[in-house]
Design an enzyme around this catalytic site. Structure first.
Site, PDB file in Angstrom:
ATOM      1  N   GLU A 177      -6.656   4.914   7.793  1.00 57.29           N
ATOM      2  CA  GLU A 177      -6.575   6.436   7.427  1.00 57.29           C
ATOM      3  C   GLU A 177      -7.690   6.991   6.703  1.00 57.29           C
ATOM      4  O   GLU A 177      -7.814   8.131   6.806  1.00 57.29           O
ATOM      5  CB  GLU A 177      -5.119   6.172   6.657  1.00 57.29           C
ATOM      6  CG  GLU A 177      -3.960   6.186   7.612  1.00 57.29           C
ATOM      7  CD  GLU A 177      -2.850   5.678   6.791  1.00 57.29           C
ATOM      8  OE1 GLU A 177      -2.717   5.461   5.724  1.00 57.29           O
ATOM      9  OE2 GLU A 177      -1.759   4.897   7.378  1.00 57.29           O
ATOM     10  N   LYS A 235       0.191   4.384  -0.156  1.00 56.17           N
ATOM     11  CA  LYS A 235      -0.771   5.409   0.295  1.00 56.17           C
ATOM     12  C   LYS A 235      -0.395   6.628  -0.773  1.00 56.17           C
ATOM     13  O   LYS A 235      -0.033   6.365  -1.828  1.00 56.17           O
ATOM     14  CB  LYS A 235      -0.160   5.616   1.639  1.00 56.17           C
ATOM     15  CG  LYS A 235      -0.224   4.514   2.614  1.00 56.17           C
ATOM     16  CD  LYS A 235       0.154   4.822   3.926  1.00 56.17           C
ATOM     17  CE  LYS A 235      -0.033   3.161   4.729  1.00 56.17           C
ATOM     18  NZ  LYS A 235       0.222   3.365   6.144  1.00 56.17           N
ATOM     19  N   SER A 264       3.484  -2.285  10.388  1.00 61.72           N
ATOM     20  CA  SER A 264       4.720  -2.478  10.404  1.00 61.72           C
ATOM     21  C   SER A 264       5.384  -3.816  10.047  1.00 61.72           C
ATOM     22  O   SER A 264       6.475  -4.362  10.640  1.00 61.72           O
ATOM     23  CB  SER A 264       5.143  -2.198  11.794  1.00 61.72           C
ATOM     24  OG  SER A 264       4.792  -0.691  12.155  1.00 61.72           O
ATOM     25  N   GLU A 312      -5.305  -4.560  10.833  1.00 61.06           N
ATOM     26  CA  GLU A 312      -4.190  -3.484  10.927  1.00 61.06           C
ATOM     27  C   GLU A 312      -4.553  -2.973  12.202  1.00 61.06           C
ATOM     28  O   GLU A 312      -5.141  -1.773  12.071  1.00 61.06           O
ATOM     29  CB  GLU A 312      -4.351  -2.718   9.760  1.00 61.06           C
ATOM     30  CG  GLU A 312      -3.892  -3.367   8.532  1.00 61.06           C
ATOM     31  CD  GLU A 312      -3.507  -2.466   7.319  1.00 61.06           C
ATOM     32  OE1 GLU A 312      -2.277  -2.654   6.923  1.00 61.06           O
ATOM     33  OE2 GLU A 312      -4.091  -1.510   7.008  1.00 61.06           O
ATOM     34  N   ASN A 365       0.677  -1.296   0.078  1.00 57.99           N
ATOM     35  CA  ASN A 365       0.136  -0.131   0.051  1.00 57.99           C
ATOM     36  C   ASN A 365       0.974   0.966  -0.128  1.00 57.99           C
ATOM     37  O   ASN A 365       1.471   1.505   1.176  1.00 57.99           O
ATOM     38  CB  ASN A 365      -0.991  -0.020   1.154  1.00 57.99           C
ATOM     39  CG  ASN A 365      -1.778   1.513   1.485  1.00 57.99           C
ATOM     40  OD1 ASN A 365      -1.742   2.078   0.629  1.00 57.99           O
ATOM     41  ND2 ASN A 365      -2.055   1.362   2.625  1.00 57.99           N
TER      42      ASN A 365
END
Ligand code: PGA
Length: 247
Positions: free
Chosen positions: A95, A12, A209, A163, A10
């Site tokens: 997010e 982002k 992470s 996540e 990802n």
């Protein structure tokens, strides 16, 4: 149970055309590991060029709107990102749930819109540190799952990513026991909701992470079928070992 490992980057809001070389280098590594399914969810601006340049990996988007079209300035429909080259899309990333105030009902609607456009979907769930510390992580995540799970969910087009918000971009991950516990709980809830056959076929990803040093141990857990990887997916040097760990 024969679930093929799935490893998805990802990016982002990272990536200009100059970074597409990393996608091609990642594609070259994935070519050598056909046991794992590998993809990159990249900025929408790069979808079509990336799609034209890769062979082994899939290209995905990071979000889509729940409506087919209309007065939604700045948004992209599922059909738009599909036409641009995406075959998958992430919905419900924390997010977006946070920054864009997306509810679980929105996330379910987005998943359905994506499905209707022929996209495969990664649906994200995850608790805050406050929720984790209060001992309610599992309860929270299963609530999110039940509120976000789209009608007609099935393993051939839907995967779930757990996540924990506090593990995203922090270098801090849950213990292996904590990951195993939540993934087991998600699998159990999916059995209730969809029946054993679908639940056992559905891929559950861990995200937050993931890196070259921890991927092997995480991916070895029984109900972990791969990973959703942010920072470490931006470069082939860091994403390559994660692909190898999955393969
Ligand atoms: P991270 O991000 O790997 O940088 O922690 C994961 C994600 O947000 O999908």
């Amino acid at each position: 149970m024969g679930r093929r490992k799935l490893v998805v980057g990802n990016w982002k809001m990272n990536g200009l055309r100059a970074q597409l070389g990393a996608a091609y280098a990642i594609d070259a590594i994935a070519t050598q590991h056909p046991d794992a399914e590998v993809g990159l969810c990249i900025p929408a601006t790069l979808l079509s060029e990336a799609k034209a340049g890769v062979k082994a990996i899939f290209i995905g988007a990071q979000d889509c709107h729940m409506n087919e079209n209309g007065a939604h300035t700045g948004c992209l429909s599922a059909a738009m990102v599909k036409e641009a080259g995406a075959s998958w899309v992430i919905v419900g990333h924390s997010e977006r749930r946070g920054d864009q105030h997306e509810s679980s009902a929105d996330v379910a609607a987005k998943a359905l819109a994506a499905r209707a456009a022929g996209l495969k979907v990664i649906l994200c769930l995850g608790e805050s540190l406050e929720t984790r510390d209060s001992g309610k992580a599992s309860e929270f995540v299963l609530g999110q799952l039940s509120d976000s799970l789209p009608d007609g969910a099935s393993a051939d087009w839907l995967s779930i990513a757990y996540e924990p918000i506090w593990a995203i971009g922090t270098g801090r991950i849950p213990t292996m026991e904590q990951i195993a516990e939540i993934h087991g709980d998600i699998r159990g809830a999916l059995r209730q909701a969809l029946g054993a056959e679908q639940a056992d076929a559905m891929r559950l990803l861990y995200g937050g992470s993931v890196n070259a040093a921890n991927a092997r141990e995480i991916f070895a857990l029984e109900d972990v079928d791969g990973g959703l990887v942010g920072g470490a997916s931006l470069k082939a040097d860091s994403f390559g070992p994660i692909i190898e760990a999955a393969a």
